[in-house]
Design a protein around this motif. Structure first.
Motif, PDB file in Angstrom:
ATOM      1  N   LYS A   1       0.842  -1.193   0.000  1.00 48.70           N
ATOM      2  CA  LYS A   1       0.000   0.000   0.000  1.00 48.70           C
ATOM      3  C   LYS A   1       0.877   1.243   0.000  1.00 48.70           C
ATOM      4  O   LYS A   1       1.894   1.290   0.697  1.00 48.70           O
ATOM      5  CB  LYS A   1      -0.911   0.008   1.230  1.00 48.70           C
ATOM      6  CG  LYS A   1      -1.879   1.190   1.285  1.00 48.70           C
ATOM      7  CD  LYS A   1      -2.837   1.069   2.471  1.00 48.70           C
ATOM      8  CE  LYS A   1      -3.858   2.197   2.476  1.00 48.70           C
ATOM      9  NZ  LYS A   1      -4.827   2.052   3.590  1.00 48.70           N
TER      10      LYS A   1
ATOM     11  N   THR B   1      -3.450   0.320  -3.422  1.00 45.38           N
ATOM     12  CA  THR B   1      -3.036  -0.981  -2.897  1.00 45.38           C
ATOM     13  C   THR B   1      -2.716  -1.960  -4.029  1.00 45.38           C
ATOM     14  O   THR B   1      -3.203  -1.827  -5.152  1.00 45.38           O
ATOM     15  CB  THR B   1      -4.126  -1.607  -2.012  1.00 45.38           C
ATOM     16  OG1 THR B   1      -5.316  -1.811  -2.779  1.00 45.38           O
ATOM     17  CG2 THR B   1      -4.418  -0.727  -0.804  1.00 45.38           C
TER      18      THR B   1
ATOM     19  N   GLU C   1      -2.646  -3.449   5.870  1.00 49.76           N
ATOM     20  CA  GLU C   1      -3.595  -2.456   6.394  1.00 49.76           C
ATOM     21  C   GLU C   1      -3.398  -2.273   7.901  1.00 49.76           C
ATOM     22  O   GLU C   1      -3.447  -1.142   8.412  1.00 49.76           O
ATOM     23  CB  GLU C   1      -5.035  -2.904   6.100  1.00 49.76           C
ATOM     24  CG  GLU C   1      -5.384  -3.000   4.625  1.00 49.76           C
ATOM     25  CD  GLU C   1      -5.629  -1.639   3.977  1.00 49.76           C
ATOM     26  OE1 GLU C   1      -5.461  -0.611   4.658  1.00 49.76           O
ATOM     27  OE2 GLU C   1      -5.993  -1.612   2.780  1.00 49.76           O
TER      28      GLU C   1
ATOM     29  N   GLU D   1       0.055  -0.449   8.556  1.00 53.85           N
ATOM     30  CA  GLU D   1       0.002   0.990   8.325  1.00 53.85           C
ATOM     31  C   GLU D   1      -0.419   1.715   9.606  1.00 53.85           C
ATOM     32  O   GLU D   1       0.198   2.720  10.010  1.00 53.85           O
ATOM     33  CB  GLU D   1      -0.980   1.314   7.206  1.00 53.85           C
ATOM     34  CG  GLU D   1      -1.142   2.803   6.962  1.00 53.85           C
ATOM     35  CD  GLU D   1      -2.220   3.121   5.935  1.00 53.85           C
ATOM     36  OE1 GLU D   1      -2.151   4.213   5.339  1.00 53.85           O
ATOM     37  OE2 GLU D   1      -3.126   2.283   5.726  1.00 53.85           O
TER      38      GLU D   1
END
Length: 205
Positions: A26, A33, A175, A178
């Motif tokens: 990402k 992504t 995800e 991050e």
């Protein structure tokens, strides 16, 4: 500068000899992504243990071929598609590469992918000419969280209240990572430029 959050799922724990079976990535600044299964380069089946951990099956990998007609090798074309996605989404900017346990695993695999593409005739000069800042959130967490005992990504996510939808699937891990990276950086005092974070991890502050 762009921040690349990165995770590889592989057939084993040795970054030099294991097959990449899934890539998740990402770009933090844009939200773009990338997610793809990768057919094993060795063509060997993955173990039942890896299937148990990731949910990825040998049938999926046998049937999956990210071929674009560039070569006869599905793994190479899968890597090439990832590389072209990187170039398209990062452009001419330098790159902060963020991964958990990246120093001994993901960063090594990323560099191997670039080498394999170069050896296969892919023009990797747009990537080779960039400045890179490699930030391992495992090492960053160990430096920051002096009272923490365990540093698995899932453990740290639980500590910070970060929901992990599906553990050990590349994009879901990205995800979560991050958010973990942002939480860790927010705990730093002083300069949070990527070069300063690298120096902090390496005890140069």
């Amino acid at each position: 500068m762009k921040t690349l959050i990165l995770d590889f799922e592989t057939s084993g724990l040795n970054p030099y000899h294991s097959d990449v079976i899934e890539i998740g990535a990402k770009i933090m600044e844009t939200g773009e992504t990338f997610s793809s299964l990768i057919r094993p380069k060795s063509e060997l089946p993955i173990s039942a243990k890896i299937t148990e951990i990731t949910g990825i099956t040998n049938r999926e990998l046998r049937q999956f071929c990210r071929s674009k007609g560039w070569t006869r090798d599905c793994w190479y074309d899968g890597f090439a598609e990832f590389y072209y996605w990187l170039i398209e989404n990062i452009g001419e900017e330098d790159v902060v590469v963020v991964s958990h346990n990246g120093t001994t695993f993901d960063f090594i695999i990323l560099k191997q992918i670039i080498r394999l593409l170069r050896a296969g005739g892919c023009d990797t000069s747009p990537w080779d000419n960039k400045t890179f800042y490699y930030i391992d959130t495992l090492l960053l967490a160990r430096r920051l969280l002096v009272n923490q005992q365990y540093f698995k990504q899932t453990t740290l996510c639980k500590k910070f209240g970060i929901q992990v939808t599906v553990a050990h699937r590349a994009l879901a891990d990205v995800e979560a990572l991050e958010q973990l990276y942002q939480k860790l950086v927010s705990h730093m005092k002083g300069d949070t430029h990527p070069e300063a974070i690298v120096d902090y991890i390496n005890l140069k502050d």
